[in-house]
Motif scaffolding. Sequence first.
Motif, PDB file in Angstrom:
ATOM      1  N   ASN A 247       0.797  -1.224   0.000  1.00 48.46           N
ATOM      2  CA  ASN A 247       0.000   0.000   0.000  1.00 48.46           C
ATOM      3  C   ASN A 247       0.834   1.282   0.000  1.00 48.46           C
ATOM      4  O   ASN A 247       0.425   2.279  -0.591  1.00 48.46           O
ATOM      5  CB  ASN A 247      -0.912  -0.008   1.224  1.00 48.46           C
ATOM      6  CG  ASN A 247      -2.061   0.965   1.076  1.00 48.46           C
ATOM      7  OD1 ASN A 247      -2.852   0.840   0.141  1.00 48.46           O
ATOM      8  ND2 ASN A 247      -2.157   1.935   1.967  1.00 48.46           N
ATOM      9  N   SER A 252       1.146   6.137  -1.556  1.00 44.58           N
ATOM     10  CA  SER A 252       1.561   7.230  -0.660  1.00 44.58           C
ATOM     11  C   SER A 252       2.829   7.923  -1.153  1.00 44.58           C
ATOM     12  O   SER A 252       3.860   7.770  -0.557  1.00 44.58           O
ATOM     13  CB  SER A 252       1.766   6.685   0.753  1.00 44.58           C
ATOM     14  OG  SER A 252       0.574   6.160   1.272  1.00 44.58           O
ATOM     15  N   VAL A 341       5.884   9.341   6.838  1.00 48.49           N
ATOM     16  CA  VAL A 341       4.539   8.902   6.503  1.00 48.49           C
ATOM     17  C   VAL A 341       4.148   7.740   7.397  1.00 48.49           C
ATOM     18  O   VAL A 341       4.911   6.784   7.572  1.00 48.49           O
ATOM     19  CB  VAL A 341       4.385   8.581   4.988  1.00 48.49           C
ATOM     20  CG1 VAL A 341       5.501   7.706   4.482  1.00 48.49           C
ATOM     21  CG2 VAL A 341       3.036   7.928   4.680  1.00 48.49           C
ATOM     22  N   PHE A 342       3.009   7.898   8.019  1.00 48.29           N
ATOM     23  CA  PHE A 342       2.454   6.879   8.920  1.00 48.29           C
ATOM     24  C   PHE A 342       1.093   6.510   8.318  1.00 48.29           C
ATOM     25  O   PHE A 342       0.139   7.278   8.413  1.00 48.29           O
ATOM     26  CB  PHE A 342       2.348   7.476  10.326  1.00 48.29           C
ATOM     27  CG  PHE A 342       1.428   6.764  11.279  1.00 48.29           C
ATOM     28  CD1 PHE A 342       1.330   5.379  11.316  1.00 48.29           C
ATOM     29  CD2 PHE A 342       0.656   7.506  12.174  1.00 48.29           C
ATOM     30  CE1 PHE A 342       0.483   4.742  12.220  1.00 48.29           C
ATOM     31  CE2 PHE A 342      -0.194   6.885  13.079  1.00 48.29           C
ATOM     32  CZ  PHE A 342      -0.285   5.486  13.100  1.00 48.29           C
ATOM     33  N   VAL A 349      -3.805   7.835   6.234  1.00 50.46           N
ATOM     34  CA  VAL A 349      -2.387   8.103   5.970  1.00 50.46           C
ATOM     35  C   VAL A 349      -2.057   9.505   6.494  1.00 50.46           C
ATOM     36  O   VAL A 349      -2.789  10.461   6.250  1.00 50.46           O
ATOM     37  CB  VAL A 349      -2.045   8.024   4.464  1.00 50.46           C
ATOM     38  CG1 VAL A 349      -0.559   8.318   4.231  1.00 50.46           C
ATOM     39  CG2 VAL A 349      -2.395   6.643   3.897  1.00 50.46           C
ATOM     40  N   LYS A 442      -1.603  -3.931  19.184  1.00 45.98           N
ATOM     41  CA  LYS A 442      -1.943  -5.163  18.455  1.00 45.98           C
ATOM     42  C   LYS A 442      -0.803  -6.172  18.577  1.00 45.98           C
ATOM     43  O   LYS A 442       0.362  -5.796  18.756  1.00 45.98           O
ATOM     44  CB  LYS A 442      -2.269  -4.862  16.995  1.00 45.98           C
ATOM     45  CG  LYS A 442      -1.226  -4.069  16.230  1.00 45.98           C
ATOM     46  CD  LYS A 442      -1.776  -3.568  14.893  1.00 45.98           C
ATOM     47  CE  LYS A 442      -0.870  -2.495  14.297  1.00 45.98           C
ATOM     48  NZ  LYS A 442      -1.452  -1.806  13.153  1.00 45.98           N
TER      49      LYS A 442
END
Length: 551
Positions: A247, A252, A341-342, A349, A442
């Motif tokens: 992705n 991005s 970028v996260f 995003v 998580k």
Amino acid sequence: AQPITHDAPAYPAEYAERYRAAGHWRGETFGGMLRERALAHPDRVAIVDPADEARGKERRAWTYGELDERADRLAAGFLAKGIGKGDRVVLQLPNVAEFFEVVFALFRIGALPVFALPAHRESEIRHFCAFTEAVAYVIPDTEAGFDHRELASKVRAEVTTLRHVFVVGDPGEHTALTDVPREPVPAEDGPRPEDLAFLQLSGGSTGVPKLIPRTHDDYIYSLRGSNEICAVDEHSVYLCALPAAHNFPLSSPGTLGALYAGARVVLTRSPSPDVAFPVIEREGVTLTGLVPPLALVWTEAAATTRYDLSSLQVLLVGGAKFSEEAARRVTPALGCTLQQVFGMAEGLVNYTRLDDPFETIVTTQGRPISPDDEIRVVDDQDNDLPVGETGHLLTRGPYTIRGYWRAPEHNATAFTEDGFYRTGDIVRRTETGHLVVEGRAKDQINRGGEKVAAEEIENHILAHPAVHDAAVVSMPDAYLGERTCAYVVLRAGAAPVKSLAIKKFVRERGLAAYKVPDRVEFVEEFPQTGIGKVSKKDLRAAITASLAAAG
Ligand code: J2J
């Protein structure tokens, strides 16, 4: 035209209307987007696949006109083979021009690519094919010394829906992609903007990876937003150095963002400086995206390289936490702007902005693309926390999914009742709305951007006859940030087993190499939490302490 069955919670009508009214969703599709660009500037180069001497391949450059025509003809060929709207097609191609030919052909038909990674093996591929009831699987002949045709034969024998295997290269017993009849008939009955465009993979924290259903409308909005934030326009040259299906390099702003802007996409088979740097020089690359370990390698290699990297304006770094110390070194070493970028394949995003203060760029992971991205930072009971406090990140917005594909039970816990996605990330929000990633709730290990779901690996280890119990946790690593450590309790009376034997056992079950535990520790029993669950926190502390003691 028949709509494509979503098989997942759709955006509620009131939100869809709001996102349309705001101008986020503009009723575009990927097929239509490529057609428009091809009509507007047919001779501009869209995709460059550099020369590969090792494989005896010459440089290929496809214009927008050519890519559009190839996609159209292949779409017609796929249709002739009975691949239709809504059908799933597992795609596992490395960074080659055909990746885009196939993806856009499927987009045109409204068939859904399922974006497998080149590293995936039998265990993952079988699951993707079986779970999505895929009708086709698209592969290279061999890649990184692995013969994908053999894997395809095995999976095809097991998954009855799988009617076609298409191969880029020597097809063996399967069908060469070049043998698909390329009839010059456009597929008219294509998908609608609100239809699903593809299934992306989740990093996951469960036994099997979940699939992420993205629509044309929502994904294209994230591309448009990313392009604006990253200053991508028709003069940009985007280097796709990470696996194209992921992705991050897809969106991005990625290859699809670049194509949306009418820019040029340059591919590289390998992100290592000795392969990528000459490509940057020769092709005049202006931006690219890397995971933190690669960004470190590039920063170091730049000091002594003989290649001219001066065309590079922006380096995006994300996928895992980039340490402040490393972030500070990027601009001095590479002479370009760093953009953190996260992001996540589920949607949201965040980017640092090109004109953010240097301190913001090196100490935060950015802020959301959209004014309509809703961000909540909450405690364990879902109570909202004030700015500056650290908690769970929940999000909802115009390009974040409302649920995974065919996973109603999992969706009930992965999303709040009102549709916020529980990211599993622990973050802090600054006064300026930037997010700082502080940790993770998580049960996942982030191995330098490659996500490993603990439960998935535990299940593989548990299949070993001598194993009673297994718990996989992260351990700190100077290069990757984290690696995987598997704690194993053997069955009472079982003969001793070596670490290597466990690793070999897992590898032979056929899964991506990055998921094989980096280290295996045998213990008599696991530390427990107050309520009798395995305390992974204690296991992480134990392995961290023992690594530190070992120096
Ligand atoms: C800390 N953790 C991060 C960061 C992602 C752009 C960039 C990355 C992805 C991606 C993506 C992080 N610092 N800068 O899809 O479009 C961790 C978080 C997040 C998870 C998502 C994109 N950037 N992460 O990495 O779906 O834990 O997407 O929830 O693979 O990666 O992983 P994935």
